[in-house]
Design a protein around this motif. Structure first.
Motif, PDB file in Angstrom:
ATOM      1  N   SER A  93      44.384 -72.088  69.597  1.00  0.00           N
ATOM      2  CA  SER A  93      45.044 -71.581  68.331  1.00  0.00           C
ATOM      3  C   SER A  93      46.226 -72.362  68.383  1.00  0.00           C
ATOM      4  O   SER A  93      47.311 -71.995  67.890  1.00  0.00           O
ATOM      5  N   PHE A  94      46.611 -73.705  68.467  1.00  0.00           N
ATOM      6  CA  PHE A  94      47.848 -74.042  68.292  1.00  0.00           C
ATOM      7  C   PHE A  94      48.447 -74.699  67.109  1.00  0.00           C
ATOM      8  O   PHE A  94      49.297 -74.714  66.523  1.00  0.00           O
ATOM      9  N   GLN A  95      47.323 -73.636  65.929  1.00  0.00           N
ATOM     10  CA  GLN A  95      47.882 -74.179  64.636  1.00  0.00           C
ATOM     11  C   GLN A  95      48.449 -72.863  64.010  1.00  0.00           C
ATOM     12  O   GLN A  95      49.358 -72.669  63.153  1.00  0.00           O
ATOM     13  N   GLN A  96      48.411 -71.758  64.815  1.00  0.00           N
ATOM     14  CA  GLN A  96      49.545 -70.874  64.314  1.00  0.00           C
ATOM     15  C   GLN A  96      50.803 -70.230  65.717  1.00  0.00           C
ATOM     16  O   GLN A  96      50.915 -69.255  65.486  1.00  0.00           O
ATOM     17  N   PHE A  97      50.318 -70.912  67.282  1.00  0.00           N
ATOM     18  CA  PHE A  97      50.832 -70.331  68.898  1.00  0.00           C
ATOM     19  C   PHE A  97      51.880 -71.681  68.625  1.00  0.00           C
ATOM     20  O   PHE A  97      51.512 -72.555  69.805  1.00  0.00           O
ATOM     21  N   PRO A  98      53.199 -71.760  68.185  1.00  0.00           N
ATOM     22  CA  PRO A  98      53.748 -72.578  68.606  1.00  0.00           C
ATOM     23  C   PRO A  98      53.650 -72.958  69.854  1.00  0.00           C
ATOM     24  O   PRO A  98      54.037 -71.919  70.692  1.00  0.00           O
ATOM     25  N   ALA A  99      54.386 -73.840  69.935  1.00  0.00           N
ATOM     26  CA  ALA A  99      55.385 -74.318  71.538  1.00  0.00           C
ATOM     27  C   ALA A  99      56.274 -73.529  71.787  1.00  0.00           C
ATOM     28  O   ALA A  99      57.268 -73.497  71.083  1.00  0.00           O
ATOM     29  N   LEU A 100      56.638 -72.431  73.186  1.00  0.00           N
ATOM     30  CA  LEU A 100      57.230 -72.174  73.495  1.00  0.00           C
ATOM     31  C   LEU A 100      58.778 -72.519  73.669  1.00  0.00           C
ATOM     32  O   LEU A 100      59.786 -71.597  73.301  1.00  0.00           O
ATOM     33  N   CYS A 101      59.205 -73.850  73.373  1.00  0.00           N
ATOM     34  CA  CYS A 101      60.625 -74.872  73.423  1.00  0.00           C
ATOM     35  C   CYS A 101      60.593 -74.549  72.267  1.00  0.00           C
ATOM     36  O   CYS A 101      61.847 -75.966  72.004  1.00  0.00           O
ATOM     37  N   THR A 102      59.961 -74.616  70.780  1.00  0.00           N
ATOM     38  CA  THR A 102      60.362 -74.804  70.245  1.00  0.00           C
ATOM     39  C   THR A 102      60.642 -73.972  68.726  1.00  0.00           C
ATOM     40  O   THR A 102      60.160 -72.855  68.991  1.00  0.00           O
ATOM     41  N   THR A 103      61.220 -74.573  68.170  1.00  0.00           N
ATOM     42  CA  THR A 103      61.939 -72.977  66.869  1.00  0.00           C
ATOM     43  C   THR A 103      60.410 -72.987  65.695  1.00  0.00           C
ATOM     44  O   THR A 103      60.620 -72.228  64.872  1.00  0.00           O
ATOM     45  N   PHE A 104      59.567 -73.674  65.798  1.00  0.00           N
ATOM     46  CA  PHE A 104      58.359 -73.275  64.926  1.00  0.00           C
ATOM     47  C   PHE A 104      57.962 -71.530  64.731  1.00  0.00           C
ATOM     48  O   PHE A 104      57.801 -70.821  65.686  1.00  0.00           O
ATOM     49  N   THR A 105      57.524 -71.052  63.798  1.00  0.00           N
ATOM     50  CA  THR A 105      56.817 -69.865  63.797  1.00  0.00           C
ATOM     51  C   THR A 105      55.084 -70.001  63.751  1.00  0.00           C
ATOM     52  O   THR A 105      54.623 -71.095  63.988  1.00  0.00           O
ATOM     53  N   GLU A 106      54.837 -68.901  63.623  1.00  0.00           N
ATOM     54  CA  GLU A 106      53.276 -69.009  63.194  1.00  0.00           C
ATOM     55  C   GLU A 106      52.531 -69.874  61.901  1.00  0.00           C
ATOM     56  O   GLU A 106      51.236 -69.881  61.722  1.00  0.00           O
ATOM     57  N   GLU A 107      53.805 -69.943  61.178  1.00  0.00           N
ATOM     58  CA  GLU A 107      53.365 -70.840  59.443  1.00  0.00           C
ATOM     59  C   GLU A 107      54.037 -71.783  59.652  1.00  0.00           C
ATOM     60  O   GLU A 107      55.398 -71.921  59.281  1.00  0.00           O
ATOM     61  N   MET A 108      53.329 -72.721  60.078  1.00  0.00           N
ATOM     62  CA  MET A 108      53.902 -74.395  59.754  1.00  0.00           C
ATOM     63  C   MET A 108      52.976 -75.329  59.075  1.00  0.00           C
ATOM     64  O   MET A 108      51.592 -74.933  58.964  1.00  0.00           O
ATOM     65  N   ASN A 109      54.063 -75.634  58.376  1.00  0.00           N
ATOM     66  CA  ASN A 109      53.564 -76.877  57.643  1.00  0.00           C
ATOM     67  C   ASN A 109      51.949 -78.484  58.479  1.00  0.00           C
ATOM     68  O   ASN A 109      52.699 -77.769  60.023  1.00  0.00           O
ATOM     69  N   PHE A 110      51.765 -78.937  57.576  1.00  0.00           N
ATOM     70  CA  PHE A 110      50.707 -80.027  57.713  1.00  0.00           C
ATOM     71  C   PHE A 110      51.556 -81.075  59.177  1.00  0.00           C
ATOM     72  O   PHE A 110      51.466 -81.400  60.637  1.00  0.00           O
ATOM     73  N   ALA A 111      53.329 -80.991  59.120  1.00  0.00           N
ATOM     74  CA  ALA A 111      53.868 -81.937  60.243  1.00  0.00           C
ATOM     75  C   ALA A 111      54.155 -81.132  61.372  1.00  0.00           C
ATOM     76  O   ALA A 111      54.088 -81.132  61.882  1.00  0.00           O
ATOM     77  N   GLN A 112      54.298 -80.079  61.333  1.00  0.00           N
ATOM     78  CA  GLN A 112      54.750 -79.840  62.352  1.00  0.00           C
ATOM     79  C   GLN A 112      53.786 -78.685  63.602  1.00  0.00           C
ATOM     80  O   GLN A 112      53.827 -79.155  64.337  1.00  0.00           O
ATOM     81  N   ARG A 113      51.907 -78.600  62.455  1.00  0.00           N
ATOM     82  CA  ARG A 113      50.868 -78.157  63.163  1.00  0.00           C
ATOM     83  C   ARG A 113      50.553 -80.204  63.934  1.00  0.00           C
ATOM     84  O   ARG A 113      49.954 -79.517  65.591  1.00  0.00           O
ATOM     85  N   VAL A 114      50.772 -81.056  63.068  1.00  0.00           N
ATOM     86  CA  VAL A 114      51.381 -82.642  64.149  1.00  0.00           C
ATOM     87  C   VAL A 114      51.863 -82.453  65.650  1.00  0.00           C
ATOM     88  O   VAL A 114      51.386 -82.964  66.742  1.00  0.00           O
TER      89      VAL A 114
END
Length: 525
Positions: free
Chosen positions: A173-194
């Motif tokens: 579920s990487f579309q909502q489960f961010p990589a642990l070493c990033t500052t991403f959240t569960e709401e990612m835009n398209f570029a972040q999801r890529v």
């Protein structure tokens, strides 16, 4: 004369017989660990031993206390390695950490395989009903699973890492489960999801292609005199019965999980105790202002803080009305210490400090346990992520409204002072911490984390590995499980179909154009 027993007594005797028969012999393996990671092991072992199970525990640190039914296997050299993990305030490059993992794991495996305890286990004729392995960096323990021919469970002090989702056959579920070493959240835009999908898949295949083969090589050398040919550790891992993970839906990002994952985040949380008298006197002397705590956990030493950063903290603390408890491992202390700050090489358990009515704020590196304990106690925090998964936890805590995330690189006296004042004077942080505390505590008794962990372990023992829990999808690769190959076929089909339609349209237009042109020529003649 015949002795007659009441039905209730018969049921009691039968129940006692079942209880005695269900007592199991369990091997816990955590030769590579840390003081914080041992929480999930210690409380799980203590609960299982109290239920009559016999436990053998090979731990890389000295046991916290002696327990009935528990045999501790200890190695002094491993204790030294696990006491100092050489993590500093500059260890904040996740790519560099990932690239060094094969070499770090090689060093760990070689050290572990040289230990007399390891050879003692190999030479033993012991029968174990279950093996429990600490997940992170203990891959070299997997050959012992094959050696003892026992079912095994992974016990993780972290939320699931990408490869853990892989070997539990969970949807990625990487579309909502961010990589642990990033500052991403569960709401990612398209570029972040890529980026997020790429990073997580890269980690999975990096482990499969570069890390596990290194373990196979070192394990084969350690088993050179064995009469049993070792299987690749990846094949041994495929037979895992369960992953018990230290994650909690209130604190961690949501992810899709298979039935092989059992969440037990917060199992180490126990009722607080009174503070030592010296600490109690200090915090009580804070009056209505209260006190705050600065601690960087067990892996990161506060005393290794850069001098410029240390002066920033001192300058900001000297302006505060609060008293400050600061975990500082250097016994020499500081000559320029403000009067409201107390240094200590050792602090009472964080849960005891957080439960004190005068506690106002925790400042920390943002480890998972710190987040669990502050939420449980309803105390806000300021996080200074240093390495690994810490940034993920602090960013989510800030997003949930009970924390502020600060960056070491841009930290100044005013930024730190203003953040402390904002947390303590703005009631929303405390309110959000209390709201999440209520959510975390709202669990039925049988659903409490420690009970879930114990039930999961005993369930696997009762059902001899519980193979029925393992999905058929475990035989597929991540690409197959996520139907990426099917998606590729569909995409290729539709691209081909569109291309065919375009070609037919062009052909039809050319035919139509030629017919029109011929008709025009005929009419002109």
């Amino acid at each position: 004369m015949k002795l007659k027993l009441a039905p209730g007594v018969l049921w009691l005797i039968a129940g006692l017989a079942i209880e005695v028969a269900s007592a199991a012999n369990i091997l816990f393996l955590s030769p590579f660990t840390s003081y914080s990671h041992t929480h999930v092991f210690f409380y799980s072992i203590k609960a299982l031993a109290s239920r009559g199970h016999t436990i053998t525990h090979w731990n890389g640190l000295l046991p916290r206390e002696d327990l009935a039914n528990v045999t501790h296997l200890h190695s002094a050299s491993l204790h030294k390695m696990n006491s100092r993990h050489e993590i500093g305030f500059s260890s904040n490059n996740p790519i560099a950490l990932m690239l060094t993992l094969p070499d770090r794991l090689s060093t760990i495996c070689k050290a572990v395989y040289r230990e007399p305890v390891f050879h003692q286990l190999i030479a033993s004729q012991e029968h174990f009903d279950l093996i429990v392995i600490e997940t992170f960096m203990n891959d070299c323990m997997l050959p012992l699973v094959q050696h003892f021919q026992a079912p095994f469970i992974y016990l993780s002090a972290l939320p699931p890492l990408p490869w853990m989702l892989d070997y539990t056959c969970s949807p990625l579920s990487f579309q909502q489960f961010p990589a642990l070493c990033t500052t991403f959240t569960e709401e990612m835009n398209f570029a972040q999801r890529v980026v997020n999908v790429f990073l997580n898949l890269m980690v999975i295949y990096y482990r499969n292609w570069f890390i596990l083969p290194r373990v196979d090589q070192i394990a084969a050398e350690a088993w050179i005199n064995s009469t049993v040919a070792l299987s690749p550790v990846k094949e041994i891992e495929r037979n895992m019965s369960l992953l018990i993970t230290n994650s909690h839906p209130v604190i961690n990002y949501q992810y899709f999980k298979s039935g092989l994952i059992v969440e037990v985040g917060g199992l180490h949380l126990v009722p607080p105790k009174e503070l030592p008298q010296e600490v109690e006197n200090f915090v009580n002397g804070s009056g209505d202002a209260g006190f705050i705590v600065l601690s960087f956990g067990s892996i990161l030493r506060g005393a290794s803080m850069p001098e410029a950063t240390r002066k920033i903290f001192l300058a900001a603390f000297s302006r505060l009305p609060f008293r400050v408890l600061w975990k500082w491992e250097d016994e020499l202390g500081m000559e320029d210490l403000p009067a409201n700050v107390k240094l200590s090489t050792w602090l009472p358990p964080l849960q005891d400090l957080l439960a004190h009515p005068k506690m106002r704020l925790l400042m920390t590196h943002g480890g998972l346990y710190s987040n669990q304990e502050t939420v449980w106690s309803g105390v806000p925090l300021i996080g200074f992520p240093v390495f690994g998964d810490q940034v993920n936890y602090v960013v989510k805590a800030e997003r949930d409204g009970y924390a502020i995330c600060l960056d070491w690189k841009t930290l100044t006296e005013d930024i730190l002072y203003n953040a402390i004042q904002e947390i303590v004077t703005n009631p929303k942080y405390k309110q959000n911490a209390m709201r999440l505390s209520y959510l975390m505590r709202d669990q039925i008794e049988l659903g409490r984390p420690l009970e879930r962990a114990v039930h999961a372990i005993e369930y696997v023992i009762r059902h001899r590995g519980a193979a029925h829990l393992r999905p058929a999808a475990c035989r597929l690769s991540p690409i197959q499980r996520e139907s990426m190959d099917v998606t590729f076929v569909y995409t290729a089909f539709f691209v081909a179909l569109i291309y065919l339609i375009i070609c037919l349209s062009r052909f039809t237009l050319r035919k139509f154009s030629s017919v029109v042109k011929v008709d025009s020529l005929k009419k002109s003649q």
